[in-house]
Design a protein around this motif. Sequence first.
Motif, PDB file in Angstrom:
ATOM      1  N   PRO A   1      34.656  42.732  34.667  1.00  0.00           N
ATOM      2  CA  PRO A   1      34.406  41.336  34.299  1.00  0.00           C
ATOM      3  C   PRO A   1      33.946  41.203  32.856  1.00  0.00           C
ATOM      4  CG  PRO A   1      32.614  42.181  35.627  1.00  0.00           C
ATOM      5  CD  PRO A   1      33.674  43.228  35.646  1.00  0.00           C
ATOM      6  N   GLU A   2      34.089  39.988  32.312  1.00  0.00           N
ATOM      7  CA  GLU A   2      33.738  39.746  30.912  1.00  0.00           C
ATOM      8  C   GLU A   2      32.273  40.034  30.643  1.00  0.00           C
ATOM      9  OE1 GLU A   2      34.378  36.270  27.540  1.00  0.00           O
ATOM     10  OE2 GLU A   2      34.388  35.735  29.667  1.00  0.00           O
ATOM     11  N   ALA A   3      31.415  39.752  31.625  1.00  0.00           N
ATOM     12  CA  ALA A   3      29.978  39.933  31.409  1.00  0.00           C
ATOM     13  C   ALA A   3      29.570  41.397  31.362  1.00  0.00           C
ATOM     14  CB  ALA A   3      29.196  39.214  32.506  1.00  0.00           C
ATOM     15  N   SER A   4      30.334  42.277  32.013  1.00  0.00           N
ATOM     16  CA  SER A   4      29.971  43.696  32.051  1.00  0.00           C
ATOM     17  C   SER A   4      31.232  44.566  32.027  1.00  0.00           C
ATOM     18  CB  SER A   4      29.135  44.006  33.298  1.00  0.00           C
ATOM     19  OG  SER A   4      29.840  43.613  34.469  1.00  0.00           O
ATOM     20  N   PRO A   5      31.942  44.555  30.908  1.00  0.00           N
ATOM     21  CA  PRO A   5      33.178  45.334  30.838  1.00  0.00           C
ATOM     22  C   PRO A   5      32.903  46.826  30.763  1.00  0.00           C
ATOM     23  CG  PRO A   5      32.664  44.401  28.700  1.00  0.00           C
ATOM     24  CD  PRO A   5      31.658  43.843  29.663  1.00  0.00           C
ATOM     25  N   ARG A   6      33.931  47.594  31.066  1.00  0.00           N
ATOM     26  CA  ARG A   6      33.877  49.050  30.947  1.00  0.00           C
ATOM     27  C   ARG A   6      35.022  49.493  30.048  1.00  0.00           C
ATOM     28  NH1 ARG A   6      29.356  51.343  33.117  1.00  0.00           N
ATOM     29  NH2 ARG A   6      30.480  53.151  33.904  1.00  0.00           N
ATOM     30  N   LEU A   7      34.743  50.434  29.177  1.00  0.00           N
ATOM     31  CA  LEU A   7      35.767  51.011  28.303  1.00  0.00           C
ATOM     32  C   LEU A   7      36.311  52.296  28.919  1.00  0.00           C
ATOM     33  CD1 LEU A   7      34.460  50.743  24.622  1.00  0.00           C
ATOM     34  CD2 LEU A   7      36.206  49.371  25.751  1.00  0.00           C
ATOM     35  N   VAL A   8      37.627  52.408  28.942  1.00  0.00           N
ATOM     36  CA  VAL A   8      38.287  53.663  29.297  1.00  0.00           C
ATOM     37  C   VAL A   8      38.806  54.248  27.991  1.00  0.00           C
ATOM     38  CG1 VAL A   8      40.064  54.757  30.687  1.00  0.00           C
ATOM     39  CG2 VAL A   8      38.952  52.671  31.511  1.00  0.00           C
ATOM     40  N   VAL A   9      38.327  55.429  27.645  1.00  0.00           N
ATOM     41  CA  VAL A   9      38.630  56.028  26.349  1.00  0.00           C
ATOM     42  C   VAL A   9      39.292  57.383  26.556  1.00  0.00           C
ATOM     43  CG1 VAL A   9      37.684  56.714  24.103  1.00  0.00           C
ATOM     44  CG2 VAL A   9      36.571  54.893  25.418  1.00  0.00           C
TER      45      VAL A   9
ATOM     46  N   ALA B   1      30.197  51.909  29.545  1.00  0.00           N
ATOM     47  CA  ALA B   1      29.951  50.562  29.047  1.00  0.00           C
ATOM     48  C   ALA B   1      30.103  50.557  27.534  1.00  0.00           C
ATOM     49  CB  ALA B   1      28.553  50.102  29.450  1.00  0.00           C
ATOM     50  N   PRO B   2      30.566  49.439  26.927  1.00  0.00           N
ATOM     51  CA  PRO B   2      30.737  49.399  25.480  1.00  0.00           C
ATOM     52  C   PRO B   2      29.477  49.719  24.700  1.00  0.00           C
ATOM     53  CG  PRO B   2      31.829  47.525  26.490  1.00  0.00           C
ATOM     54  CD  PRO B   2      31.046  48.204  27.576  1.00  0.00           C
TER      55      PRO B   2
END
Length: 683
Positions: free
Chosen positions: A304-312, A326-327
């Motif tokens: 969700p926009e409030a708690s996005p997760r980055l896949v790197v 998390a960013p």
Amino acid sequence: MDSPADGPHEPADPYRWLEDAVGPRTRAWLTRQALALRDVRRQTDDPGWAALLARIDRAAHGRLLSPPAEAGGLLFRHEHQTDAEVLIVQAPDGVRHTLVDSATSGRIAAWQPSPTGDLVAVQRHHDGYENGGLRLIPSHPGAPGESLADAAPFPAVAFVGDWLLYTAGTRTQHRLAARRLDSGAAHQVAVPVDGPVRLSLHAGWGEYLVLRIRPAAPATPDGLTWWVTRWTGQTVPDWQPLDVGHLPVTALALGWSRCYLAAGRVFDIDLARLARGQDAPLLPVGSPDTEAASTVSALRVMGPEASPRLVVLRRTGVTRRLDVHAPEGAPAPGSGFTWQARLRLGPVTTPSAGSGGDALWILADDPRQGTWSRRLASHVDLRGFSAPGQGTSLRTLTIASRDGTAVPVTVCDPNPHARHRPAPTVVTVYGGFGIALEPTWDPLIAAWLHAGGRVAWVHTRGGGEFGPAWAAAGRGTGKNAVVDDLCAAAATLTERGEAEPGQLAVLAASNGGLIAAAALTRTPSLFAAVVCAAPLADMTRYTVGGLGDLWREEYGNPTDPADLRGLLAYSPYHQVKEGTPYPAILLVTGGNDERVPAWHAWKLCAALQGATTGSAPILLDHHDSSGHYGRSGNAARRLGAGTLGFMGAATGLRPRIVGAAGHEPPGELRRGEPPDTPTEIAL
């Protein structure tokens, strides 16, 4: 188009006449080459190779060719099937429907589902041509499709709200086009830079669109600009500059209103502020200490926009590492999943238009075992994640090049017990354009390994394994160092007992074919067999025809005297020496190759045949109806079996008897089941 060959001091070019592909003299020469190839193959072809390839092809039925995608509750799979590749949509109840079958519609060059899953935008290439055009194919059986004939080859595609945006035009000169998905209304979109340009598009879950613009030709980093707009269907959008043109951007992903880009490290940009014309600084994400030695090759945003997760997905040398965090955070030491072969990320799931997804699919290769895929959900903990089976079958050697530079070599043994025994070894290379050479599963490589051979990937300078500096070291006059890297690796493999003298073959294509051919002419005794597909060979005229004029930054300008000297130092065609006993050589070309004209290999073949004093065959395998990416169907099977037979005859490798006890295809392929059975990682 200017070429040094048109000047007063042109290098010797006795086979220039072969550049006339349709001339009677050239066609007669090609006929003689085809007869010579037929005669040699009658003596050397081993039916065991064809049988082994057929067995592997059947066992690999259902193998994924690209990561799956989920949209609107549907699963889209791009699969290999016997004699074809297919694009399949699968409903939640497991019912599958074929959308595209290459046996009847051409090779699937690119595809992307809409966020709702109602349709898929597909580009197909026919007979080796890299043609343009997009086909909008409904995911529900019976619904009519549409064609967008103006789409450029390999178009950039973005779905934003009810709109499809794509690059129209030619390969080198783009326009931006928009089409409403509900009504079919279409118009051209103004871009903020005048003149011929090439465009890249990026969109996320929201209404923001990021546009990258670069000059059409020749390709240089100068003039590269980035722009952002809030897309509402305008003919003339309010483009605002995104000041990152000075950064070496390697990956980019959009969420709702934020953009994450990788340029040495990952940065966060507020697109909403930029689109309103306000200042939006680059905010660093994570710790620079954990990222300094790596290159981010792919980014995704989940949740969700409030708690996005980055896949790197990062690459450090020959290792790929996947992290989810998390960013505002950074991956914990030891928390990521690492892999030594190709690892790809699919798009983030889109449950419906305008809603962000919380999962994506990964697809991993193992040259010996096959491919496997997994569904990654947000907030996943990768510390307990491992590959299926026994893990990777690869190991890494480090060799010293001529100037002392350390060059890694990835090695795959035929089985775990053969590590310390010499074996016939296929060496492959690429070494250009900042593209990392990644070990992959391929039926030809799988057959060689199954027969008891070894495979080695040489990660030369010029590739992307160690970032921009490594790539730059193999650019321009640095191409000589790339050739040195390959020669040193081949010699070291023999010295260390990976292969006996006379057991090395090199197999490479495109820029890799150029490097292999240059190594052949520099040190002919290194290899027992050389196979080059679609290689550049006359580097004084590489800008003539094909896409060569776009490659001046990579190779240099042949009209510049200093650059020309550097090109001539390794140009395979010009380095052929009379009275040299050359090894067995097979050059592979396609008549519809729109990147590298086939006459490069033809001229090299003629020069080698005229110069050699050896008895090893020097052959051309030309196919009029194929292109840069090879052949399909029966033609591909014949070429694969012929190539294996050619290398096997020169290095002493014979195929094992298929079906005999203990001689089944290895790993997941032994069961004849798709090795990429979908499995979701537990939260």
